[in-house]
Design an enzyme around this catalytic site. Structure first.
Site, mmCIF file in Angstrom:
data_model
loop_
_atom_site.group_PDB
_atom_site.id
_atom_site.type_symbol
_atom_site.label_atom_id
_atom_site.label_comp_id
_atom_site.label_asym_id
_atom_site.label_seq_id
_atom_site.Cartn_x
_atom_site.Cartn_y
_atom_site.Cartn_z
ATOM 1 N N HIS A 1 -9.793 -1.819 2.452
ATOM 2 C CA HIS A 1 -8.546 -2.616 2.151
ATOM 3 C C HIS A 1 -8.644 -3.405 3.615
ATOM 4 O O HIS A 1 -7.952 -4.691 3.598
ATOM 5 C CB HIS A 1 -7.373 -1.733 2.119
ATOM 6 C CG HIS A 1 -7.484 -1.093 0.682
ATOM 7 N ND1 HIS A 1 -7.528 -0.068 0.319
ATOM 8 C CD2 HIS A 1 -7.510 -1.786 -0.468
ATOM 9 C CE1 HIS A 1 -7.386 0.227 -0.800
ATOM 10 N NE2 HIS A 1 -7.310 -1.018 -1.534
ATOM 11 N N HIS B 1 -8.361 2.142 4.632
ATOM 12 C CA HIS B 1 -9.943 2.367 5.177
ATOM 13 C C HIS B 1 -10.351 1.111 5.333
ATOM 14 O O HIS B 1 -9.772 0.040 5.221
ATOM 15 C CB HIS B 1 -10.504 3.036 4.207
ATOM 16 C CG HIS B 1 -9.768 4.795 4.021
ATOM 17 N ND1 HIS B 1 -9.987 5.626 5.058
ATOM 18 C CD2 HIS B 1 -9.258 5.238 3.085
ATOM 19 C CE1 HIS B 1 -9.254 6.792 4.720
ATOM 20 N NE2 HIS B 1 -8.686 6.624 3.533
ATOM 21 N N THR C 1 0.879 -1.048 -0.005
ATOM 22 C CA THR C 1 0.002 0.069 0.026
ATOM 23 C C THR C 1 0.920 1.253 0.063
ATOM 24 O O THR C 1 1.935 1.146 0.628
ATOM 25 C CB THR C 1 -1.177 0.027 1.137
ATOM 26 O OG1 THR C 1 -1.749 1.284 1.250
ATOM 27 C CG2 THR C 1 -0.175 0.243 2.445
ATOM 28 N N ARG C 2 0.290 2.346 -0.641
ATOM 29 C CA ARG C 2 0.776 3.670 -0.599
ATOM 30 C C ARG C 2 -0.072 4.617 0.067
ATOM 31 O O ARG C 2 -0.142 5.754 -0.042
ATOM 32 C CB ARG C 2 1.374 3.988 -1.999
ATOM 33 C CG ARG C 2 0.673 4.365 -3.070
ATOM 34 C CD ARG C 2 1.299 4.782 -4.172
ATOM 35 N NE ARG C 2 0.239 5.380 -4.980
ATOM 36 C CZ ARG C 2 -0.482 4.853 -6.012
ATOM 37 N NH1 ARG C 2 -0.201 3.720 -6.228
ATOM 38 N NH2 ARG C 2 -1.156 5.586 -6.763
ATOM 39 N N ARG D 1 -8.095 -3.986 -7.253
ATOM 40 C CA ARG D 1 -8.072 -3.231 -8.595
ATOM 41 C C ARG D 1 -7.236 -2.170 -8.739
ATOM 42 O O ARG D 1 -6.739 -1.620 -7.661
ATOM 43 C CB ARG D 1 -9.786 -2.813 -8.471
ATOM 44 C CG ARG D 1 -10.514 -3.714 -8.561
ATOM 45 C CD ARG D 1 -11.976 -3.149 -8.072
ATOM 46 N NE ARG D 1 -12.151 -1.847 -8.469
ATOM 47 C CZ ARG D 1 -13.104 -1.384 -9.072
ATOM 48 N NH1 ARG D 1 -14.071 -2.162 -9.678
ATOM 49 N NH2 ARG D 1 -13.404 -0.153 -9.236
#
Ligand code: ZN
Length: 392
Positions: free
Chosen positions: A210, A207, A202-203, A296
């Site tokens: 995820h 929330h 993740t960057r 996605r």
């Protein structure tokens, strides 16, 4: 660390975990040699690559790639020896740098003009960086508005290839407790008794959507590695320190401590979408993950990639070739009628029943000091983001 930890629970890409860092006996002699070599300052992105090469995150690579591998990766998504590899890892010199080092067969690499060298590059060759081909092949566009393409075109024209001998890892004064090397994450998984581990790239702040995806994955494996990328990102991405506070708040309140870990992924972001998803997966295998979440538009930016391109690209490899199992996820949301999180795969209801907000809308709410619905974002996370935005 035992040999066990290097191969446990799954073998690194290519079979062996690379370790380029000189030990305490060898480092002083290397440093003394480096002091007398021509010195080149590497940029932030190359410094991230150097760190990843040094620790084996990019196993089996032992240095910056030569022309055969470079061409092979661009044309076939494999190294010249046939191993899957999606993004070139090269070192670019400007004309001035290339001229200054001349035909040196060893070059000292440093993070700044004043800093002591971090590594010696044993030069095996040089070649012209084929920027146009690299752009269309890796990024599927040569539009300079694309941040990865822009960084590519801003880099020097000459690639200098060779193996690395690393004197010291790049220094960091942030997240020091979270900076585990692949050998260290492997040892940590082994210590916890995890035989299967899912990695999450993740960057962004995490929330509910995820969190849900991570926990769905965790239902079928032993452990979860949340592995935020903390190298260079776009200027408008949420800053690393703010993101880390969000992850800590989530872990503090909602994640089982014996089943989940946070560690920093030192890579720089390419925004290469599908190819970067493959590259991210291979690196996570080196960190010891057996599974990898592909959502996605993984590693995408703007509208350069189709929503599912980063999932579809995994089909271009033979089963077992990547050696890590991708777990593909749909976008997810809270549904008021299901009274729970779900996705189009599990919830039969209409858009009106689902709590769904665009990124733009969320940013607007946070900037106005307003928490998004708690079905969208944990209040602890929302408050950290609001405070960061109000500080400016
Ligand atoms: Zn529903």
């Amino acid at each position: 660390m035992s040999d066990d930890a290097r191969s446990y629970p799954i073998a690194p890409h290519g079979g062996a975990l690379v370790d380029l860092l000189a030990g305490p006996e060898a480092a002083p002699a290397l440093a003394a040699e480096a002091a007398n070599l021509p010195k080149v300052v590497v940029n932030e992105r190359e410094l991230s690559d150097l760190e990843m090469l040094a620790t084996g995150a990019l196993s089996p690579l032992t240095g910056f790639q030569g022309e055969r591998d470079y061409r092979s990766v661009l044309e076939t998504m494999h190294l010249a020896d046939g191993l899957a590899w999606a993004i070139p890892v090269v070192l670019s010199f400007t004309d001035e740098e290339a001229h200054r080092v001349g035909g040196a067969d060893s070059i000292a690499l440093a993070a700044s003009a004043e800093a002591a060298p971090l590594a010696i590059l044993r030069v095996s060759g040089t070649f012209a960086r084929d920027k146009r081909r690299e752009a269309t092949s890796v990024y599927r566009t040569d539009d300079l508005e694309h941040p990865g393409v822009k960084a590519l075109y801003d880099s020097g024209d000459t690639c200098v290839a060779g193996s690395l001998e690393v004197i010291a890892l790049p220094g960091h004064d942030d997240f020091v407790n979270y900076r585990l090397t692949p050998a260290e994450t492997r040892a940590a998984f082994q210590e916890r008794g995890w035989r299967t581990v899912v990695g999450f790239q993740t960057r962004n702040p995490i929330h509910r959507a995820h969190e849900y995806i991570q926990k769905c994955a965790l239902e079928i494996v032993d452990g979860l590695l949340v592995h935020p990328l903390m190298g260079a990102t776009k200027a408008d991405d949420v800053p690393p320190d703010v993101r880390m506070r969000c992850y800590e708040a989530l872990f503090g309140g909602y994640y089982p401590k014996d089943r989940s870990m946070i560690s920093v992924f030192p890579a720089a972001m390419r925004y290469a979408g599908p190819r970067e998803a493959i590259w991210h997966a291979i690196a996570r295998k080196n960190y010891g993950c057996t599974h990898f979440i592909v959502g996605r538009d993984h590693a995408g930016v703007g509208t350069y990639y189709g929503t599912y391109d980063a999932q579809k690209i995994f089909e271009e490899f033979e089963p077992g070739e990547l050696g890590i199992t991708p777990l593909m996820f749909e976008h997810s949301f809270w549904c008021n009628r299901c009274e729970g999180m779900g996705s189009p795969k599990t919830c039969p209801h209409e858009a009106d029943d689902r709590v769904s907000l665009s990124g733009t809308k969320v940013r607007e709410m946070l900037a106005a000091g307003e928490r998004p619905p708690q079905e969208f974002s944990r209040p602890e996370v929302a408050d950290i983001l609001i405070a960061a935005l109000q500080r400016g």
